[in-house]
Design a protein around this motif. Structure first.
Motif, PDB file in Angstrom:
ATOM      1  N   THR A  40       9.278 -14.920   2.587  1.00 57.61           N
ATOM      2  CA  THR A  40       7.519 -14.246   2.720  1.00 57.61           C
ATOM      3  C   THR A  40       8.736 -12.903   2.706  1.00 57.61           C
ATOM      4  OG1 THR A  40       8.402 -15.056   4.826  1.00 57.61           O
ATOM      5  CG2 THR A  40       6.969 -16.561   3.336  1.00 57.61           C
ATOM      6  N   HIS A  41       9.667 -12.863   3.357  1.00 54.98           N
ATOM      7  CA  HIS A  41       9.118 -11.326   3.361  1.00 54.98           C
ATOM      8  C   HIS A  41      11.706 -10.730   3.948  1.00 54.98           C
ATOM      9  CE1 HIS A  41       9.418  -7.102   5.636  1.00 54.98           C
ATOM     10  NE2 HIS A  41       9.591  -7.228   6.559  1.00 54.98           N
ATOM     11  N   THR A  42      11.448  -9.938   3.121  1.00 53.98           N
ATOM     12  CA  THR A  42      12.882  -9.208   3.298  1.00 53.98           C
ATOM     13  C   THR A  42      13.622  -8.425   3.686  1.00 53.98           C
ATOM     14  OG1 THR A  42      13.683 -11.520   1.833  1.00 53.98           O
ATOM     15  CG2 THR A  42      15.279  -9.255   2.107  1.00 53.98           C
ATOM     16  N   CYS A  76       8.494 -12.718  -1.697  1.00 49.45           N
ATOM     17  CA  CYS A  76       8.770 -11.607  -1.307  1.00 49.45           C
ATOM     18  C   CYS A  76       9.291 -10.483  -2.098  1.00 49.45           C
ATOM     19  CB  CYS A  76       9.806 -10.983  -0.235  1.00 49.45           C
ATOM     20  SG  CYS A  76      11.476 -11.718  -0.411  1.00 49.45           S
TER      21      CYS A  76
END
Length: 99
Positions: A40-42, A76
């Motif tokens: 979902t997010h890096t 992401c």
């Protein structure tokens, strides 16, 4: 700490893969639902630029999916771009993903 000592840690309590170096963290957050792992997010700090930590982190994401027999949903852009550049990873992609 030398760069050869850098390891990716799966912090399952926080649902993220992490690299810690020089007091900074690179992270790839994930959510597992059924047989799908969504990244979902890096976040890779700019101070890590040019060291290969982002690639190491993305490769660890794919390896986690492979070992746990999960399909990858790269929400992401960082993980999506990594998979687009590495066709050998695309067989792990969720059926809804286009490269």
């Amino acid at each position: 700490m030398s760069e050869t000592d850098i390891k990716v840690h799966d912090n399952q309590d926080e649902s993220r893969l992490e690299i810690k170096a020089d007091g900074l963290f690179a992270v790839a957050e994930y959510e597992i639902t059924g047989d799908v792992i969504a990244f979902t997010h890096t976040l890779v700090p700019k101070e890590f630029g040019g060291r290969g930590y982002g690639t190491m982190l993305a490769a660890a994401c794919i390896e986690k999916a492979r070992k746990e027999n999960l399909k990858v949903l790269p929400e992401c852009s960082f993980i999506h771009a990594y998979m687009a550049r590495h066709p050998e990873t695309q067989s792990l992609a969720h059926s809804s993903v286009q490269f």
